[in-house]
Design a protein around this motif. Structure first.
Motif, PDB file in Angstrom:
ATOM      1  N   GLY A 249     -30.606  67.947 -26.015  1.00 48.72           N
ATOM      2  CA  GLY A 249     -31.728  67.665 -25.120  1.00 48.72           C
ATOM      3  C   GLY A 249     -33.029  67.574 -25.878  1.00 48.72           C
ATOM      4  O   GLY A 249     -33.063  67.707 -27.115  1.00 48.72           O
ATOM      5  N   THR A 250     -34.092  67.349 -25.149  1.00 42.87           N
ATOM      6  CA  THR A 250     -35.435  67.260 -25.728  1.00 42.87           C
ATOM      7  C   THR A 250     -36.387  68.048 -24.834  1.00 42.87           C
ATOM      8  O   THR A 250     -36.450  67.802 -23.627  1.00 42.87           O
ATOM      9  N   ILE A 251     -37.100  68.984 -25.441  1.00 43.21           N
ATOM     10  CA  ILE A 251     -38.031  69.837 -24.690  1.00 43.21           C
ATOM     11  C   ILE A 251     -39.421  69.208 -24.789  1.00 43.21           C
ATOM     12  O   ILE A 251     -39.904  68.940 -25.894  1.00 43.21           O
TER      13      ILE A 251
ATOM     14  N   PRO B  57     -29.967  73.993 -13.752  1.00 43.17           N
ATOM     15  CA  PRO B  57     -29.246  73.860 -15.025  1.00 43.17           C
ATOM     16  C   PRO B  57     -30.149  73.435 -16.179  1.00 43.17           C
ATOM     17  O   PRO B  57     -30.023  73.959 -17.285  1.00 43.17           O
ATOM     18  N   GLN B  58     -31.072  72.520 -15.918  1.00 40.92           N
ATOM     19  CA  GLN B  58     -31.920  72.062 -17.025  1.00 40.92           C
ATOM     20  C   GLN B  58     -32.757  73.213 -17.586  1.00 40.92           C
ATOM     21  O   GLN B  58     -32.814  73.432 -18.796  1.00 40.92           O
ATOM     22  N   LEU B  59     -33.398  73.957 -16.682  1.00 38.58           N
ATOM     23  CA  LEU B  59     -34.257  75.040 -17.158  1.00 38.58           C
ATOM     24  C   LEU B  59     -33.458  76.106 -17.890  1.00 38.58           C
ATOM     25  O   LEU B  59     -33.879  76.615 -18.923  1.00 38.58           O
ATOM     26  N   ARG B  60     -32.295  76.398 -17.341  1.00 34.03           N
ATOM     27  CA  ARG B  60     -31.462  77.409 -17.995  1.00 34.03           C
ATOM     28  C   ARG B  60     -30.959  76.903 -19.351  1.00 34.03           C
ATOM     29  O   ARG B  60     -30.942  77.650 -20.326  1.00 34.03           O
ATOM     30  N   MET B  61     -30.586  75.636 -19.436  1.00 36.89           N
ATOM     31  CA  MET B  61     -30.110  75.092 -20.714  1.00 36.89           C
ATOM     32  C   MET B  61     -31.247  75.063 -21.742  1.00 36.89           C
ATOM     33  O   MET B  61     -31.060  75.383 -22.912  1.00 36.89           O
ATOM     34  N   TYR B  62     -32.436  74.696 -21.308  1.00 32.80           N
ATOM     35  CA  TYR B  62     -33.577  74.641 -22.228  1.00 32.80           C
ATOM     36  C   TYR B  62     -33.972  76.042 -22.708  1.00 32.80           C
ATOM     37  O   TYR B  62     -34.317  76.242 -23.863  1.00 32.80           O
TER      38      TYR B  62
END
Ligand code: SF4
Length: 362
Positions: A178-180, A220-225
């Motif tokens: 991903g990309t933060i 999911p995105q926030l947890r993965m990041y």
């Protein structure tokens, strides 16, 4: 037959990595996941998504301008613009430059130069001026903008081993990629991640539910990041997550901490297992060509006007009498998912992803 055995004996829905977008796509439509992330067929962004990227690019450049200033540099390299002088980083100039670049590089039938640029300028300024400029990257200590991550999860549940019909073996551990958008330092030992969202709604696309604070804690995105950021910065104990809905409610800051890793891993593990159980991807929004069409949900496939909403609702290049989605649904029914994957998928890409570098999660 247990899942581990299934993985060895036959090819199911190959999955070697998750991005937040792929994770969410699976919940929204299994067939879209299969076509995009397993076969590697291009999914074309909507105009709204491109306009969101216009705003992201301007905010990214402002963050890089600040980072340069912190480091005493005058120029930074941008993947779209090339060398950028920090003296040229005025927000209005950047949004125009970003708009022009996207206008040249992305084709949409419904571009409206004046209205679309106005929209981008407006929401960029909303992000910059909210709460006295609290989220303006220029008012922060910038650690990184557009920080990429790509690492394998070194847990036994994350292992995969797929045997393709041609005998080729794919094995490794599930990766997260991903990309933060933005990483800033709040004070020594405390980082804050900011993820910009430019959509009009704060809803879960798969369920249609508005994301409130509790919903965001399980996003999911926030947890993965959050999980990935701790891999990238293992020396940092506190990483604050802020998701900023520029058009839909402003910033939400979530109290995720290292004690949340177990739940995040569980979430990823369950999704990994769900994906691998699929042998016939469902057409979740139930388009007209599915076995049980549903006119209340299939707007995700075809607009009311009859125009495709989903890229795969366009005529198939293999059979123009069917949509791409319909063609592959029929092929999977006829020859099975493994043969379809072998015949139409980009196996090298999947292998390449497996070999992707990056840090490893312990
Ligand atoms: S057209 Fe609809 S069912 Fe088919 S892949 Fe797209 S979203 Fe899924």
């Amino acid at each position: 037959m247990g899942l581990a055995k299934l993985r060895i004996e036959c090819v199911i829905m190959l999955t070697t990595y998750f991005r937040s977008s792929s994770y969410n796509t699976f919940d929204n439509c299994q067939m879209q996941y299969f076509l995009n992330y397993v076969l590697g067929l291009e999914y074309r962004a909507t105009l709204k998504a491109t306009l969101g990227n216009v705003i992201h690019k301007a905010l990214e450049c402002l963050a890089l301008q600040k980072k340069c200033q912190q480091e005493g540099l005058r120029v930074f390299n941008d993947d779209a613009f090339g060398k950028v002088k920090i003296s040229e980083c005025d927000p209005d100039c950047l949004i125009e430059r970003s708009f022009d670049w996207h206008r040249k590089n992305f084709t949409h039938d419904d571009w409206d130069n004046s209205a679309d640029l106005k929209f981008c300028r407006k929401y960029m300024h909303e992000a910059l001026t909210f709460d006295g400029g609290r989220y303006d990257p220029r008012n922060r200590k910038v650690i990184e903008a557009e920080q990429r991550f790509d690492f394998e999860i070194e847990k036994s549940w994350a292992k995969y081993c797929y045997i393709l019909p041609n005998g080729k073996k794919l094995e490794g551990n599930l990766s997260l990629k991903g990309t933060i958008d933005l990483i800033t330092e709040v004070r020594p030992g405390v980082l804050e991640i900011i993820d910009w969202k430019t959509g009009k709604h704060r809803t879960n696309f798969a369920t249609g539910k508005v994301k409130d604070f509790h919903g965001l804690m399980d996003d999911p995105q926030l947890r993965m990041y959050h999980y990935a950021a701790h891999q990238l910065y293992p020396e940092i104990k506190h990483i604050i997550m802020t998701i900023y809905y520029i058009q839909a409610g402003g910033p939400f800051t979530l109290p995720l901490g290292p004690e949340d890793f177990a739940k995040t891993e569980d979430m990823i593990k369950n999704q990994f297992e769900r994906v691998q159980r699929v042998t016939r991807p469902q057409l979740n929004p139930a388009p007209p060509w599915s076995s049980r069409p549903n006119k209340f949900t299939n707007w995700k496939c075809v607009k009311k006007s009859g125009q495709p909403f989903c890229t795969y609702a366009k005529p198939s290049k293999h059979d123009p009498n069917k949509t791409e989605c319909q063609f592959f649904r029929d092929m999977v029914n006829k020859i099975g998912i493994e043969k379809v994957t072998e015949k139409y998928g980009d196996i090298d890409k999947l292998t390449h992803y497996q070999d992707g570098g990056g840090k490893r999660a312990k």
